[in-house]
Design a protein around this motif. Structure first.
Motif, PDB file in Angstrom:
ATOM      1  N   ILE A  54       0.814  -1.209   0.000  1.00 18.89           N
ATOM      2  CA  ILE A  54       0.000   0.000   0.000  1.00 18.89           C
ATOM      3  C   ILE A  54       0.852   1.265   0.000  1.00 18.89           C
ATOM      4  O   ILE A  54       0.389   2.307  -0.437  1.00 18.89           O
ATOM      5  CB  ILE A  54      -1.009   0.014   1.166  1.00 18.89           C
ATOM      6  CG1 ILE A  54      -0.326  -0.088   2.504  1.00 18.89           C
ATOM      7  CG2 ILE A  54      -2.051  -1.019   0.998  1.00 18.89           C
ATOM      8  CD1 ILE A  54      -1.263   0.194   3.656  1.00 18.89           C
ATOM      9  N   SER A  55       2.087   1.184   0.442  1.00 21.38           N
ATOM     10  CA  SER A  55       2.956   2.369   0.360  1.00 21.38           C
ATOM     11  C   SER A  55       3.213   2.742  -1.101  1.00 21.38           C
ATOM     12  O   SER A  55       3.181   3.917  -1.461  1.00 21.38           O
ATOM     13  CB  SER A  55       4.272   2.113   1.098  1.00 21.38           C
ATOM     14  OG  SER A  55       4.943   1.001   0.530  1.00 21.38           O
ATOM     15  N   THR A  58      -0.114   4.224  -2.612  1.00 24.50           N
ATOM     16  CA  THR A  58      -0.356   5.636  -2.289  1.00 24.50           C
ATOM     17  C   THR A  58       0.616   6.549  -3.028  1.00 24.50           C
ATOM     18  O   THR A  58       0.273   7.680  -3.347  1.00 24.50           O
ATOM     19  CB  THR A  58      -0.271   5.881  -0.776  1.00 24.50           C
ATOM     20  OG1 THR A  58       0.976   5.396  -0.295  1.00 24.50           O
ATOM     21  CG2 THR A  58      -1.410   5.214  -0.051  1.00 24.50           C
ATOM     22  N   ALA A  63      -3.742   9.666  -2.144  1.00 22.58           N
ATOM     23  CA  ALA A  63      -4.667   9.249  -1.090  1.00 22.58           C
ATOM     24  C   ALA A  63      -6.016   8.875  -1.703  1.00 22.58           C
ATOM     25  O   ALA A  63      -6.465   9.516  -2.645  1.00 22.58           O
ATOM     26  CB  ALA A  63      -4.848  10.377  -0.082  1.00 22.58           C
ATOM     27  N   PRO A  64      -6.662   7.833  -1.169  1.00 22.26           N
ATOM     28  CA  PRO A  64      -7.969   7.445  -1.714  1.00 22.26           C
ATOM     29  C   PRO A  64      -9.054   8.441  -1.332  1.00 22.26           C
ATOM     30  O   PRO A  64      -8.943   9.161  -0.341  1.00 22.26           O
ATOM     31  CB  PRO A  64      -8.218   6.077  -1.081  1.00 22.26           C
ATOM     32  CG  PRO A  64      -7.414   6.075   0.163  1.00 22.26           C
ATOM     33  CD  PRO A  64      -6.216   6.929  -0.105  1.00 22.26           C
ATOM     34  N   TRP A  87     -10.463   0.481  -1.329  1.00 26.38           N
ATOM     35  CA  TRP A  87      -9.991   1.849  -1.471  1.00 26.38           C
ATOM     36  C   TRP A  87     -10.608   2.427  -2.733  1.00 26.38           C
ATOM     37  O   TRP A  87     -10.416   1.900  -3.829  1.00 26.38           O
ATOM     38  CB  TRP A  87      -8.470   1.900  -1.560  1.00 26.38           C
ATOM     39  CG  TRP A  87      -7.768   1.589  -0.276  1.00 26.38           C
ATOM     40  CD1 TRP A  87      -8.198   0.789   0.728  1.00 26.38           C
ATOM     41  CD2 TRP A  87      -6.501   2.079   0.123  1.00 26.38           C
ATOM     42  NE1 TRP A  87      -7.267   0.745   1.735  1.00 26.38           N
ATOM     43  CE2 TRP A  87      -6.213   1.537   1.379  1.00 26.38           C
ATOM     44  CE3 TRP A  87      -5.578   2.917  -0.456  1.00 26.38           C
ATOM     45  CZ2 TRP A  87      -5.039   1.809   2.068  1.00 26.38           C
ATOM     46  CZ3 TRP A  87      -4.401   3.197   0.222  1.00 26.38           C
ATOM     47  CH2 TRP A  87      -4.150   2.647   1.479  1.00 26.38           C
TER      48      TRP A  87
END
Length: 109
Positions: A54-55, A58, A63-64, A87
């Motif tokens: 997830i890093s 993003t 950002a979602p 997300w």
């Protein structure tokens, strides 16, 4: 005698009219398939793949818009439960299981 020539000319004109309309249709369809926009103006979609942390997600998408908690699932291979989240971004929905991407492009919206 004059009427015979007029009938033949009329048939030739009808065939020419059909042929020209067919050529115009082919030209129109072929031009629609071409993309004449400049490469700078095309919107590029960043690549998101299964197994992506997830890093990195993003960093690629930002950002979602929102995150929906999907509960948890049991992974029999690891013998533990893992949390599931959806997300939501402006162009796609990504399913994240235990901080890694599981489904990179869910057609839900």
């Amino acid at each position: 005698m004059k009427l015979i020539f007029l009938k033949n000319d009329y048939r030739c004109l009808e065939m020419l009219k059909r042929l020209s309309s067919g050529l115009l249709l082919i030209l129109f369809v072929s031009l629609q398939a071409c993309n004449f926009s400049e490469p700078e103006k095309r919107k590029k979609r960043p690549m998101v793949y299964e197994g992506m942390p997830i890093s990195d997600l993003t960093l690629a998408l930002g950002a979602p818009d929102s995150i929906q908690n999907g509960g948890s699932v049991y992974n029999a291979d690891l013998n533990k439960t893992q949390k599931v989240e959806k997300w939501y971004f402006d162009t796609r929905t990504v399913v994240v299981i235990d901080d890694t991407v599981k489904t990179p492009n869910l057609n839900e919206r």
